[in-house]
Design a protein around this motif. Structure first.
Motif, mmCIF file in Angstrom:
data_model
loop_
_atom_site.group_PDB
_atom_site.id
_atom_site.type_symbol
_atom_site.label_atom_id
_atom_site.label_comp_id
_atom_site.label_asym_id
_atom_site.label_seq_id
_atom_site.Cartn_x
_atom_site.Cartn_y
_atom_site.Cartn_z
ATOM 1 N N ASP A 72 19.546 6.588 -19.352
ATOM 2 C CA ASP A 72 21.117 6.222 -19.277
ATOM 3 C C ASP A 72 21.503 6.575 -20.739
ATOM 4 O O ASP A 72 21.084 6.127 -21.662
ATOM 5 N N HIS A 74 25.193 6.635 -22.765
ATOM 6 C CA HIS A 74 26.598 6.232 -23.074
ATOM 7 C C HIS A 74 27.175 6.246 -24.503
ATOM 8 O O HIS A 74 26.464 6.362 -25.336
ATOM 9 N N ARG A 86 20.805 7.021 -25.976
ATOM 10 C CA ARG A 86 19.923 7.316 -24.687
ATOM 11 C C ARG A 86 18.864 6.198 -24.610
ATOM 12 O O ARG A 86 18.029 5.820 -25.456
#
Length: 224
Positions: A72, A74, A86
């Motif tokens: 993931d 962002h 990350r």
């Protein structure tokens, strides 16, 4: 010798050992620091309290369903600049964890606390809540025997149950390695972890498929 068995499974879990800053990795199996942290939360321990009694517990893991590695990433922002983070997770993993001790009463206290936790419980990170059942009970067996004899916990029929990994603390398996997940302190100001020796074994669980009874937990809790 007694062993408390735990089922660690859920949509997501993440067990970091040395990752910091923008990249937060996960180990492929639950870490001792993560599981003892969860036990401490269940007992109501503050992060700056002593964990000397917890450190005496011997720890081992069986990987029934290794899961899939997810990433993931962002955008986040500090006081001045945005940056990318990350974070790595295990998706749909199922693990059997064991805590071994000669002190049955202490394990019984931990078992009760995990069923009635003082603080919320997570599988490594706050975004990864535990799923039930978490506690599988206390066995009057050494750690390795308890991990070998417990029925298979996975659901993925494609998993090769003839090669199930057991990672055992201070064990002399086919592979010996070191992992920095032995907690010395969870104090946010002075968090400290040291290296722990692990021995890896592979066993066969081909004939240990569980018989699932969807009403069992309801009956035990007196809901029916």
């Amino acid at each position: 010798m007694f062993t408390l068995l735990l089922r660690l499974g859920g949509p997501l879990q993440s067990w970091g050992s040395e990752s910091k800053f923008e990249i937060r990795r996960t180990e492929p199996i639950p870490t001792k620091s993560g599981v003892l942290g969860m036990v401490g939360a269940a007992l109501g321990r503050r992060r700056d309290e002593s964990i000397e009694d917890l450190k005496k517990l011997r720890f081992g893991v069986r990987a029934d369903q290794p899961g899939i590695l997810l990433t993931d990433f962002h955008m986040a922002r500090n006081d001045k600049f945005p940056y990318i983070t990350r974070r790595y997770y295990i998706s749909d993993g199922v693990f059997l964890a064991g805590l071994e001790s000669e002190d049955f009463d202490f394990l019984k206290k931990i078992e009760w606390s995990l069923k009635h936790p003082q603080f919320p419980l997570f599988l490594g990170r706050r975004s990864c809540p535990v799923t039930l059942p978490l506690v599988l009970g206390i066995k009057e067996l050494p750690l390795f025997e308890a991990l070998k004899k417990e029925k298979w916990l996975g659901k993925d029929k494609k998993v090769d149950r003839s090669k199930i990994l057991i990672s055992l603390e201070n064990g002399s398996g086919i592979l010996t390695r070191y992992l920095k997940d032995e907690p010395e302190s969870y104090d946010p100001v002075h968090r400290r972890f040291t290296f722990r020796k692990l021995g890896d074994f592979y066993i066969s669980l081909e004939n240990k498929t569980p018989e699932h009874d969807p009403f069992k937990d309801l009956v035990e809790e007196g809901s029916l």
